[in-house]
Design a protein around this motif. Sequence first.
Motif: not given
Length: 145
Positions: A12-14, A32-33, A49-50, A106-107
């Motif tokens: 959910n990150n840019p 990270i959750p 996530g990439l 942190s996420n």
Amino acid sequence: MSNSVKVINRSNNPLPVYETELSAGMDLRAFIPENVSIKPLQRILIPTGLFIELEKGYEAQIRPRSGLALKHGITVLNSPGTIDADYRGEVKILLINLSDAEFLVSNGDRIAQMIVSKHEQITWEDAKILTETARGAGGYGHTGV
């Protein structure tokens, strides 16, 4: 290279961006959750996530962020880490805490930077002697402090 790289972003990150006009690297963010604490001398693999697809002849190098290293002792353990053009798995960052205090990730935190570079592949040429140079075989520390 066309200056574009295929990317799948499952976070959910840019997407990573160059922070300034002349930046060589783009900051990568943790995906990270829940928060992760890195204890002193602990190493941990942090997902981003990439997933990327580089063209043949290119690599992505994963490097530490200077601010994290200076202020918190957080660095990339296998620096620079290399992502080859044929790798299709998730980009993950191997962090280590070289300080004496726990560090919280942190996420969305910017945890490393990525530089995409052209590279060459070589072939070996068997030789009996090498060309002489002024340095010769002088190695570690041979030029003084």
